[in-house]
Design a protein around this motif. Structure first.
Motif, PDB file in Angstrom:
ATOM      1  N   ALA A   1       0.505  -1.354   0.166  1.00  0.00           N
ATOM      2  CA  ALA A   1       0.490   0.550  -0.226  1.00  0.00           C
ATOM      3  C   ALA A   1       0.925   1.377  -0.169  1.00  0.00           C
ATOM      4  CB  ALA A   1      -1.238   0.478   1.548  1.00  0.00           C
ATOM      5  N   THR A   2      -0.006   2.802  -0.578  1.00  0.00           N
ATOM      6  CA  THR A   2       1.255   3.797  -0.799  1.00  0.00           C
ATOM      7  C   THR A   2      -0.562   4.935  -0.011  1.00  0.00           C
ATOM      8  OG1 THR A   2       2.077   2.531  -2.223  1.00  0.00           O
ATOM      9  CG2 THR A   2       1.883   4.978  -1.887  1.00  0.00           C
ATOM     10  N   GLY A   3      -0.138   5.078   0.916  1.00  0.00           N
ATOM     11  CA  GLY A   3      -0.180   6.525   1.353  1.00  0.00           C
ATOM     12  C   GLY A   3       0.830   7.112   2.283  1.00  0.00           C
ATOM     13  N   ALA A   4      -0.255   7.158   3.963  1.00  0.00           N
ATOM     14  CA  ALA A   4       0.494   7.377   5.009  1.00  0.00           C
ATOM     15  C   ALA A   4       1.809   7.121   5.188  1.00  0.00           C
ATOM     16  CB  ALA A   4       0.342   7.377   6.039  1.00  0.00           C
ATOM     17  N   GLY A   5       2.453   5.809   4.505  1.00  0.00           N
ATOM     18  CA  GLY A   5       3.859   5.276   4.151  1.00  0.00           C
ATOM     19  C   GLY A   5       3.679   4.704   2.887  1.00  0.00           C
ATOM     20  N   ASN A   6       4.876   3.714   2.788  1.00  0.00           N
ATOM     21  CA  ASN A   6       4.956   3.084   1.415  1.00  0.00           C
ATOM     22  C   ASN A   6       5.451   1.534   1.718  1.00  0.00           C
ATOM     23  OD1 ASN A   6       5.499   1.945  -1.043  1.00  0.00           O
ATOM     24  ND2 ASN A   6       7.400   2.364  -0.763  1.00  0.00           N
ATOM     25  N   TYR A   7       4.446   1.104   1.383  1.00  0.00           N
ATOM     26  CA  TYR A   7       4.602  -0.590   2.082  1.00  0.00           C
ATOM     27  C   TYR A   7       4.423  -1.800   1.017  1.00  0.00           C
ATOM     28  CZ  TYR A   7       2.275   1.920   6.209  1.00  0.00           C
ATOM     29  OH  TYR A   7       2.288   2.570   7.117  1.00  0.00           O
ATOM     30  N   PRO A   8       5.843  -2.422   0.586  1.00  0.00           N
ATOM     31  CA  PRO A   8       5.779  -2.872  -0.279  1.00  0.00           C
ATOM     32  C   PRO A   8       5.014  -3.696  -0.363  1.00  0.00           C
ATOM     33  CG  PRO A   8       7.928  -2.706   0.617  1.00  0.00           C
ATOM     34  CD  PRO A   8       6.609  -2.033   1.777  1.00  0.00           C
ATOM     35  N   SER A   9       4.608  -4.080  -1.959  1.00  0.00           N
ATOM     36  CA  SER A   9       4.069  -5.733  -2.316  1.00  0.00           C
ATOM     37  C   SER A   9       5.185  -6.709  -2.125  1.00  0.00           C
ATOM     38  CB  SER A   9       3.898  -6.019  -3.456  1.00  0.00           C
ATOM     39  OG  SER A   9       3.293  -7.114  -4.209  1.00  0.00           O
ATOM     40  N   LEU A  10       4.793  -7.309  -1.015  1.00  0.00           N
ATOM     41  CA  LEU A  10       5.075  -8.872  -0.961  1.00  0.00           C
ATOM     42  C   LEU A  10       5.230 -10.127  -1.509  1.00  0.00           C
ATOM     43  CD1 LEU A  10       5.177  -8.712   3.082  1.00  0.00           C
ATOM     44  CD2 LEU A  10       6.720  -8.442   1.107  1.00  0.00           C
ATOM     45  N   ALA A  11       3.570  -9.404  -2.689  1.00  0.00           N
ATOM     46  CA  ALA A  11       2.948 -11.074  -4.100  1.00  0.00           C
ATOM     47  C   ALA A  11       3.989 -10.781  -4.701  1.00  0.00           C
ATOM     48  CB  ALA A  11       2.028  -9.690  -4.411  1.00  0.00           C
ATOM     49  N   ALA A  12       4.482 -12.169  -5.525  1.00  0.00           N
ATOM     50  CA  ALA A  12       5.441 -11.965  -6.412  1.00  0.00           C
ATOM     51  C   ALA A  12       6.484 -11.447  -6.815  1.00  0.00           C
ATOM     52  CB  ALA A  12       4.596 -12.013  -7.684  1.00  0.00           C
ATOM     53  N   ASN A  13       7.638 -11.435  -5.252  1.00  0.00           N
ATOM     54  CA  ASN A  13       8.565 -10.618  -4.631  1.00  0.00           C
ATOM     55  C   ASN A  13       9.346 -11.374  -4.751  1.00  0.00           C
ATOM     56  OD1 ASN A  13      10.297  -8.797  -3.340  1.00  0.00           O
ATOM     57  ND2 ASN A  13       9.188  -8.207  -1.947  1.00  0.00           N
ATOM     58  N   LYS A  14      10.295 -10.671  -5.756  1.00  0.00           N
ATOM     59  CA  LYS A  14      12.191 -11.818  -6.212  1.00  0.00           C
ATOM     60  C   LYS A  14      13.072 -11.516  -5.352  1.00  0.00           C
ATOM     61  CE  LYS A  14      11.148 -11.331 -11.024  1.00  0.00           C
ATOM     62  NZ  LYS A  14      11.464 -12.057 -12.472  1.00  0.00           N
ATOM     63  N   ASN A  15      12.958 -10.549  -4.569  1.00  0.00           N
ATOM     64  CA  ASN A  15      13.779 -10.024  -3.253  1.00  0.00           C
ATOM     65  C   ASN A  15      13.499 -11.276  -2.720  1.00  0.00           C
ATOM     66  OD1 ASN A  15      14.825  -7.958  -4.166  1.00  0.00           O
ATOM     67  ND2 ASN A  15      13.138  -6.568  -3.128  1.00  0.00           N
ATOM     68  N   LEU A  16      12.549 -12.028  -2.505  1.00  0.00           N
ATOM     69  CA  LEU A  16      11.744 -12.966  -1.112  1.00  0.00           C
ATOM     70  C   LEU A  16      13.023 -14.715  -1.878  1.00  0.00           C
ATOM     71  CD1 LEU A  16       8.375 -12.333  -0.808  1.00  0.00           C
ATOM     72  CD2 LEU A  16      10.412 -11.480   0.795  1.00  0.00           C
ATOM     73  N   GLU A  17      13.539 -14.213  -3.582  1.00  0.00           N
ATOM     74  CA  GLU A  17      14.695 -15.949  -3.620  1.00  0.00           C
ATOM     75  C   GLU A  17      15.408 -16.163  -2.658  1.00  0.00           C
ATOM     76  OE1 GLU A  17      16.426 -16.848  -8.058  1.00  0.00           O
ATOM     77  OE2 GLU A  17      15.427 -14.653  -7.304  1.00  0.00           O
ATOM     78  N   SER A  18      16.134 -15.308  -1.675  1.00  0.00           N
ATOM     79  CA  SER A  18      17.032 -15.336  -1.618  1.00  0.00           C
ATOM     80  C   SER A  18      16.374 -15.330  -0.151  1.00  0.00           C
ATOM     81  CB  SER A  18      18.342 -14.631  -1.272  1.00  0.00           C
ATOM     82  OG  SER A  18      19.059 -14.495   0.075  1.00  0.00           O
ATOM     83  N   GLY A  19      15.864 -16.834   0.895  1.00  0.00           N
ATOM     84  CA  GLY A  19      15.437 -16.876   2.219  1.00  0.00           C
ATOM     85  C   GLY A  19      16.060 -15.294   3.203  1.00  0.00           C
ATOM     86  N   SER A  20      17.761 -14.859   3.393  1.00  0.00           N
ATOM     87  CA  SER A  20      18.095 -14.292   4.039  1.00  0.00           C
ATOM     88  C   SER A  20      17.247 -12.900   3.719  1.00  0.00           C
ATOM     89  CB  SER A  20      19.854 -14.369   3.595  1.00  0.00           C
ATOM     90  OG  SER A  20      20.174 -14.285   2.670  1.00  0.00           O
ATOM     91  N   TYR A  21      17.355 -12.662   2.544  1.00  0.00           N
ATOM     92  CA  TYR A  21      16.975 -11.589   2.859  1.00  0.00           C
ATOM     93  C   TYR A  21      15.774 -10.903   3.923  1.00  0.00           C
ATOM     94  CZ  TYR A  21      14.830  -7.066   0.790  1.00  0.00           C
ATOM     95  OH  TYR A  21      14.136  -5.685   1.343  1.00  0.00           O
TER      96      TYR A  21
END
Length: 135
Positions: free
Chosen positions: A62-82
């Motif tokens: 969501a974006t509004g009072a802050g920026n909350y990134p999407s976790l859906a189909a998020n390539k940053n989650l590919e490495s479990g350490s991130y």
């Protein structure tokens, strides 16, 4: 004034009846943490009670009072350490949850995120991975 009280009493009676008959099964399954530590143990419970308030129930962000990134189909989650690092330490607007979650809880919520919402990363992280990341 009497109408307001009557309406309030009627609403409370309806809520009590609903709870007693189990019509709202979601409410009876909810787990709520009290204090500084989370009591939820599954990734689904942790996401529902900790993460979705900012990242939305469908993890779309969501974006509004802050920026909350999407976790859906998020390539940053590919490495479990991130995601382990992010949950433990937080970053920018995301609070650090490392002191509020056990190693097992962090692993559970990370694995849940990595296998739901269009994410298909099947190499599960472990509590030991989380423990090592805390060092």
């Amino acid at each position: 004034m009497i109408r307001v009280r009557t309406s309030a009493v009627a609403a409370l009676t309806l809520l009590s009846a609903t709870a007693a008959t189990g019509q709202d099964s979601t409410a009876s399954r909810r787990t709520f943490s009290s204090g500084y530590r989370f009591v939820e143990m599954t990734g689904e419970e942790l996401f529902a009670n900790v993460c979705q308030g900012c990242h939305m129930p469908d993890a779309s962000g969501a974006t509004g009072a802050g920026n909350y990134p999407s976790l859906a189909a998020n390539k940053n989650l590919e490495s479990g350490s991130y995601p382990i690092f992010m949950v433990i330490n937080g970053r920018r607007g995301m609070p650090a949850f490392g002191d509020m979650m056990t190693d097992g809880q962090v692993a559970a919520v990370v694995n849940y995120l990595r296998t739901h919402f269009g994410n298909n990363f099947e190499d599960a992280v472990t509590a030991k991975d989380v423990q090592e990341a805390r060092r």
